[in-house]
Design a protein around this motif. Sequence first.
Motif, mmCIF file in Angstrom:
data_model
loop_
_atom_site.group_PDB
_atom_site.id
_atom_site.type_symbol
_atom_site.label_atom_id
_atom_site.label_comp_id
_atom_site.label_asym_id
_atom_site.label_seq_id
_atom_site.Cartn_x
_atom_site.Cartn_y
_atom_site.Cartn_z
ATOM 1 N N UNK A 139 44.878 25.834 46.717
ATOM 2 C CA UNK A 139 45.553 24.982 47.697
ATOM 3 C C UNK A 139 46.914 24.522 47.243
ATOM 4 N N UNK A 140 47.425 25.104 46.171
ATOM 5 C CA UNK A 140 48.674 24.630 45.568
ATOM 6 C C UNK A 140 49.721 25.732 45.416
ATOM 7 N N UNK A 193 53.839 29.119 49.380
ATOM 8 C CA UNK A 193 53.440 28.642 50.710
ATOM 9 C C UNK A 193 53.979 27.235 50.953
ATOM 10 N N UNK A 194 53.994 26.423 49.916
ATOM 11 C CA UNK A 194 54.480 25.048 50.035
ATOM 12 C C UNK A 194 55.891 25.006 50.602
ATOM 13 N N UNK A 198 48.412 25.430 61.850
ATOM 14 C CA UNK A 198 48.189 25.924 60.497
ATOM 15 C C UNK A 198 46.708 25.837 60.157
ATOM 16 N N UNK A 199 46.115 26.981 59.870
ATOM 17 C CA UNK A 199 44.733 27.058 59.401
ATOM 18 C C UNK A 199 44.787 27.445 57.932
ATOM 19 N N UNK A 200 44.124 26.674 57.089
ATOM 20 C CA UNK A 200 44.139 26.986 55.655
ATOM 21 C C UNK A 200 42.772 27.467 55.198
ATOM 22 N N UNK A 201 42.786 28.309 54.180
ATOM 23 C CA UNK A 201 41.566 28.721 53.486
ATOM 24 C C UNK A 201 41.777 28.410 52.008
ATOM 25 N N UNK A 202 40.928 27.562 51.462
ATOM 26 C CA UNK A 202 41.045 27.174 50.058
ATOM 27 C C UNK A 202 39.664 26.827 49.516
ATOM 28 N N UNK A 206 45.612 22.343 52.098
ATOM 29 C CA UNK A 206 44.647 21.760 53.029
ATOM 30 C C UNK A 206 45.085 20.397 53.567
ATOM 31 N N UNK A 207 45.842 19.638 52.775
ATOM 32 C CA UNK A 207 46.319 18.349 53.275
ATOM 33 C C UNK A 207 47.308 18.519 54.417
ATOM 34 N N UNK A 208 48.042 19.646 54.407
ATOM 35 C CA UNK A 208 49.041 19.885 55.454
ATOM 36 C C UNK A 208 48.477 20.619 56.665
ATOM 37 N N UNK A 209 47.288 21.204 56.511
ATOM 38 C CA UNK A 209 46.739 22.073 57.564
ATOM 39 C C UNK A 209 46.169 21.286 58.735
#
Length: 327
Positions: free
Chosen positions: A105-106, A110-111, A124-128, A136-139
């Motif tokens: 997630x870091x 991507x950041x 935004x869909x995240x996979x972590x 994930x905090x931004x998703x």
Amino acid sequence: MTNSTTHAQFISTAIEAINTEKAALSLLTEQIDSRFAQACDVILACQGRVVVTGMGKSGLIGRKIAATFASTGTPAFFMHPGEAGHGDLGMLVQGDVLLAISNSGESDEIKMLLPVVKRLGIPLISISRDHRGMLPRAADIVLTLGKSQEACPLNLAPTSSTTATLALGDALAVALVHARNFTSEDFALSHPAGALGRQLLTRVEDLMHTSVDQLPLVNQQSPLHKALFTMTHGRLGMTVVTDDEQRVVGIFTDGDLRRVLERGVDLSVPIHEVMTINPRQIERTMRASDALSVMNENGISQLLVMDDEDQLQAIITVHDLLQAGVK
């Protein structure tokens, strides 16, 4: 340097690695909840494309996920996050959905993209691994894999985590296939070059013989020897027998000829006395693979293609089908 590892140790290590990855998949099933359903809803509502991104091993898995989406009815492509920061971010437009993958997630690459993603208003869909981390905090929707043990003995090389990520991507694609009522014909449209595409897309009308000189016709009162000349000229291993109104009443094939010769039948006999009646007929829109099945089931090598008025339109042979790669 000698390797003292025995074959038994190799096998034992392999089984242990596979069992570790199985445990990761088992842990993944516990993560499938309303967030997964929300991700499916967002992708289904997408008016653009699903843009998949990820760095390193996550990127390699992301490429496969994007390819699976694209081949199963969800327009998608992979965007390299490093290249995106140098111009490729222009691939991403309003109406798209971004699926970003980072086990920790870091991911720094991507950041750097997130401010632009937010400014464009792109979901935004995240996979972590879990909810921790910048991504994930931004998703908008956070999909998690669970904190599994890597199959790597150092617990460092992405192994179990990439397997779980791939499985999660496949699960999304399969769920969307069901939601879209995606059919095998739809699948074939994106795979026209493969054997499956040929099987599903090729129709009888694509391969059948329709030109006048390729349709060997003979009147039912004609003598057998004339039918043989017609058969030879047509070069399809058969001739179609018609009545005075050009309606099909039978066929005469190479197989019929062998049987006639075995019986010592005179070549002046009218063809209707030795022809095969009620020949198998199909429509031009039938799948070529289905036509081949009809031939195999009935032990024949030719089929008559009829039009809506029950008139002979064309002929297709087993040679035509096999030559086109139909199986």
